[in-house]
Design an enzyme around this catalytic site. Structure first.
Site, PDB file in Angstrom:
ATOM      1  N   HIS A  11       0.786  -1.288  -0.070  1.00 36.61           N
ATOM      2  CA  HIS A  11      -0.161  -0.043  -0.034  1.00 36.61           C
ATOM      3  C   HIS A  11       0.972   1.090   0.064  1.00 36.61           C
ATOM      4  CE1 HIS A  11      -2.895   2.839   0.662  1.00 36.61           C
ATOM      5  NE2 HIS A  11      -2.719   3.057   1.804  1.00 36.61           N
ATOM      6  N   ASP A  13       1.575   4.851   0.238  1.00 36.85           N
ATOM      7  CA  ASP A  13       1.315   6.088   0.602  1.00 36.85           C
ATOM      8  C   ASP A  13       2.451   7.167  -0.148  1.00 36.85           C
ATOM      9  OD1 ASP A  13      -1.022   5.903   2.173  1.00 36.85           O
ATOM     10  OD2 ASP A  13       0.421   4.859   3.434  1.00 36.85           O
ATOM     11  N   ASP A 124      -7.779   2.267   1.955  1.00 32.73           N
ATOM     12  CA  ASP A 124      -7.436   3.223   3.188  1.00 32.73           C
ATOM     13  C   ASP A 124      -7.987   4.364   3.064  1.00 32.73           C
ATOM     14  OD1 ASP A 124      -6.562   3.402   5.748  1.00 32.73           O
ATOM     15  OD2 ASP A 124      -4.421   4.085   5.068  1.00 32.73           O
ATOM     16  N   HIS A 351      -5.179  10.255   0.726  1.00 35.01           N
ATOM     17  CA  HIS A 351      -5.995  10.490   1.989  1.00 35.01           C
ATOM     18  C   HIS A 351      -4.956  10.972   3.168  1.00 35.01           C
ATOM     19  CE1 HIS A 351      -4.561   6.167   1.696  1.00 35.01           C
ATOM     20  NE2 HIS A 351      -4.178   6.388   2.868  1.00 35.01           N
TER      21      HIS A 351
END
Length: 904
Positions: A11, A13, A124, A351
């Protein structure tokens, strides 16, 4: 036989607890290792690139020589890409931003080949928007996978049909407000339930016994999903051996190195006939309320303001002007430039970025991206205006020598009334900076007496206006075919009232000299601290609050505009007030009232209040932060030392406006606190309404009996509305995305500032920049409605319109092919909201996107001269169905592609 589908991923980010480039360099290592393992291990079959194509761009910026290798791995299906450009937060990004993420993501995926992953991937996202099912189906996706928003109960617990936000399985049917349905798959054991799988048999047995039990608890079938990775997780280089160990240990279970498409294909074959349904937006409504992360809407308010500013610049200024110019002149629509700007903007939309729950370096880099996107948007708008200027037939307006034409554009998609400030050059003198004495030119222009001016519209009617000032300034032109040209110009700044200007329209006016005529005394809008027009009477009370009479209903709304200050010992994710403390209110402090503007078309009053608030939380908070004490268990209190918190509030009421505009300035020298503005609705309701993604969403004031958080923060973009069958109130905003409505609907609170000193989450990351010290400015407004739907919808459109400024073009007298006053689109109803006016992404047709603002069928006819409308989808692929007389179903999102008639 049970099947265990192991999907390797990381994941990603792009930025979070480290700045972008720190994460970026780790991404290079990740993909380098993927290339290595795909080359050396034939049993390593797939890797999921987190649903976002920007990962490929980021990698190739450093390793461009590996593009052919990446292409080959994608062609083989080993690198699983798409369908989005980035993984953006749904609630803090505009409707169009969500649509463009899908559009650009699909376009980028297609550029790499045919192996796009067919999953709406939201691992997420901080809550999931209600219109996700409809949006996914429009782009051909029928499955959504997400990590938040739904409470799983497990198959041993019964879930009630009345419970719209829980499911007994991790698989469910997700129903949108328009009744669109997709298969929803919750990562009930999170997206790291298969990370770091042991190779050693003994360790693997312990690992799998627990993991299988945990996952079977929620699974509706014998198809079990395990995600081999986590946040920024490096590639597990020995995964093939770990899978081999698992297959040896469990002969009754098949462990498969898989991808999502494989898993979903088998899962759909095995699903039970009936699954639980979840409905609309999924924001963890059935939890204790502490982990919804909704307070990310109020940290670093400046980030949210800039996001609104740039989104509106691209969606509602640059694209509409470029579209009008491309269809009415020889202007070439700048597809590449606009896509470039959108990408810069969307890089701020993941996010951890737009939610501002990151370290200070991330916020600093975001500001650079916002400014880049905004600069491109302004360039596109100015270029389009230049072409329109050439073709506007100003000579159709009667005029005399010395009069100056200018055109006002409403590029927004709602009717707009308001005051516009206009700078009009009245004299220009070219000069050569290397030869001419610019100071003499400036002095001569300053010394020249400026006559009195008035403004007439194209029918020679006098327009309400006021001369603000004149000044002499440097300026320059950049011709397309010549070297730059410098000049000194004398400009006049005027203020003018524009009334009920239609969406996507323009009107041409003329500035006229009337010699030295004295201005006549006019009827004033302010008397004895009362602002009044034909719609509202706004009385400023002694304590600084407002009593507003809505003349539509004759109801007096008292105790409006009260500021509330409370301590905050939470973090960038979550607000939490210290125990046993009371709010501090602006109404308890003295104030000064002064009249700033007062004429026949605008009234402006300033209220100065100097609140006293604690300088910060006490020293215990820093200790609790450094020791990583859970924010719910912290015992720190507010410091006893007080500092000034001066607030200046400007109330502006236009002669023709039903909306009271409010501009607030404050100088924040306090830490660890929150400022909100409070409005009283004088209503008792159980629900309220807010501006969400392609939806006016209806939300309950009280969420759930399970809710323990004393706060119920919610998201909005333009407004929050509370109404009953008789009347209503709409509080609008610009970049103030967090609000709360009390349980009985009697109070609306809008967060203006939240000052916090740490990121939060899994460790201690100081964020001194998130204290937002210094001068701040915010904008919001209030409007009232009667019992009619038309009145209520007007307050919503006025909230939309307040976010889009008028655009002004000064011109010369000449002939052209464009009418001096016109509407590009003719719209018959206010029951829908247009979110896009642009040119087709890969074509030259005009695209209009809109959604139904209501919960019932709405008729809307949009006309575009010499064009035929065809029904389309988010991907702008037109059908053969003409849609001129459009019937929008409740909550429907509809895209229309307009093609020129064949005889044109």
């Amino acid at each position: 036989m049970k099947r265990v589908y192991i999907v390797p991923h990381s994941h990603w980010d792009r930025e979070w607890y480290m700045p972008f480039e720190q994460h970026h360099m780790r991404l290079i290592e990740l993909i380098d290792n993927l290339i290595k393992i795909f080359k050396t291990d034939p049993n390593y079959k797939y890797f999921h690139l987190d649903g976002q194509t920007i990962i490929l761009d980021d990698y190739l910026k450093v390793r461009p020589e590996n593009k052919a290798i990446i292409q080959d791995l994608i062609n083989q299906g080993k690198l699983q890409i798409g369908p989005f450009y980035i993984l953006q937060d749904a609630f803090l990004t505009s409707s169009e931003s969500n649509a463009r993420d899908m559009l650009i993501g699909h376009r980028e995926s297609k550029r790499w080949g045919k192996n796009m992953v067919h999953v709406g991937y939201f691992p997420d996202t901080f809550g999931n928007m209600g219109q996700t099912p409809q949006l996914l189906k429009q782009v051909g996706l029928h499955t959504a996978m997400f990590g938040r928003g739904v409470k799983p109960t497990g198959f041993s617990n019964a879930s009630s049909p009345d419970d719209k936000f829980s499911s007994k399985f991790s698989e469910m049917n997700w129903i949108g407000p328009d009744k669109s349905s997709v298969l929803g798959i919750l990562f009930a054991n999170w997206y790291d339930n298969g990370k770091e799988i042991p190779v050693d048999s003994d360790k693997a047995k312990v690992f799998w016994d627990k993991k299988l039990s945990d996952t079977e608890k929620y699974a509706a079938t014998d198809d079990l999903l395990f995600l081999n990775g986590s946040d920024h997780e490096p590639v597990q280089m020995n995964l093939s051996q770990a899978i081999k160990t698992a297959n040896t240990l469990y002969p009754d279970v098949e462990f498969i190195h898989a991808n999502y498409d494989m898993y979903i294909k088998q899962l759909k074959k095995d699903l039970p006939a009936k699954l639980d349904e979840v409905h609309g937006e999924l924001t963890s409504q059935e939890t204790n309320g502490w982990t919804t992360l909704a307070n990310t809407a109020s940290n670093r308010i400046y980030i949210k303001q800039w996001n609104t500013k740039v989104s509106k610049q691209l969606e509602n200024v640059a694209e509409p002007l470029a579209t009008i110019a491309s269809q009415k002149t020889n202007f070439e629509y700048p597809h590449d430039q606009l896509r470039y700007a959108w990408k810069w903007l969307m890089q701020n939309h993941p996010h951890d970025s737009i939610c501002a729950c990151s370290v200070d370096d991330v916020a600093d880099e975001m500001m650079t991206r916002f400014k880049k996107a905004n600069q491109v948007g302004k360039f596109v708008a100015d270029s389009a205006l230049g072409k329109l200027s050439e073709q506007l037939d100003t000579n159709k307006i009667t005029h005399e020598s010395g009069e100056i034409p200018f055109t006002v554009f409403n590029t927004g998609t709602s009717t707009k009334t308001g005051v516009v400030n206009i700078e009009i050059p009245i004299e220009k003198v070219k000069f050569n900076p290397n030869k001419d004495d610019s100071s003499k030119i400036s002095q001569r222009l300053k010394a020249k007496k400026t006559p009195t001016y008035i403004i007439h519209d194209s029918s020679d009617r006098t327009v309400s206006m006021k001369i603000l000032n004149t000044r002499v300034k440097f300026n320059f032109d950049l011709p397309k075919d010549q070297f730059r040209r410098a000049f000194i110009e004398k400009v006049i700044n005027v203020q003018m009232l524009v009334k009920e200007m239609a969406p996507i329209s323009w009107q041409t006016f003329k500035l006229m000299s009337v010699g030295n005529r004295e201005e006549k005394e006019t009827q004033k809008m302010i008397h004895d601290n009362v602002l009044e027009n034909k719609y509202l009477t706004v009385k400023i009370e002694k304590n600084g609050t407002l009593s507003i009479t809505d003349k539509q209903t004759n109801h007096i709304y008292r105790n409006q505009l009260r500021y509330e200050d409370t301590g905050d010992l939470g973090n960038e994710y979550v607000y939490r007030a210290p125990e046993n403390t009371e709010p501090i209110y602006s109404s308890d402090f003295p104030n000064e009232i002064s009249v700033e503007e007062n004429n026949d078309f605008i009234g402006k009053v300033k209220i100065k209040t100097n609140m006293k608030v604690p300088i910060s939380m006490d020293k215990r908070l820093r200790v609790e932060q450094e020791e990583h004490v859970d924010y719910r268990l912290r015992k720190a209190q507010r410091d006893i030392k007080l500092v000034d918190f001066p607030i200046e509030t400007e109330l502006t009421l236009d002669k023709e406006s039903k909306r009271l505009s409010i501009h607030t300035k404050f100088n924040n020298q306090s830490k660890d606190h929150r400022i909100r503005v409070l409005f009283s609705s004088d209503l008792q309701t159980t629900n309220h309404y807010a501006d969400s993604i392609f939806e006016v969403v209806k939300r309950p004031n009280k969420v759930s009996n399970r809710w323990q958080n004393p706060e119920n923060p919610q998201h909005t973009h333009s407004f929050v509305n509370v109404h009953d069958s008789n009347r209503g109130i709409t509080v609008s905003n610009f970049g103030l995305n967090e609000y709360e409505v009390t349980e009985k609907g009697e109070k609306i609170a809008i967060t203006l500032l939240r000052s916090i000193g740490e990121m939060g989450d899994w460790g201690y990351f100081p964020t001194p920049g998130a204290q937002c010290l210094g001068k701040q400015e915010v904008d919001f407004g209030v409007e009232f409605s009667d019992s009619s739907e038309t009145s209520k919808l007007q307050t919503l459109h006025d909230a939309f319109a307040a976010q889009v400024p008028f655009t002004v073009l000064t011109n010369t007298w000449h002939t052209g092919s464009i009418e001096p006053n016109d509407k590009f689109l003719k719209i018959t109803s206010n029951k829908s909201k247009i979110t896009a006016l642009k040119v087709q992404e890969d074509g030259n047709d005009t695209v209009v996107r809109q959604y139904n603002l209501t919960s019932h069928v709405a008729q809307n006819k949009i006309s575009l001269m010499n064009y035929v409308p065809y029904s389309s989808n988010i991907l702008e692929k037109a059908s053969n169905t003409e849609t001129e007389e459009l019937t929008l179903q409740p909550y429907e999102i509809h895209t229309t592609v307009w093609r020129k008639k064949s005889n044109e």
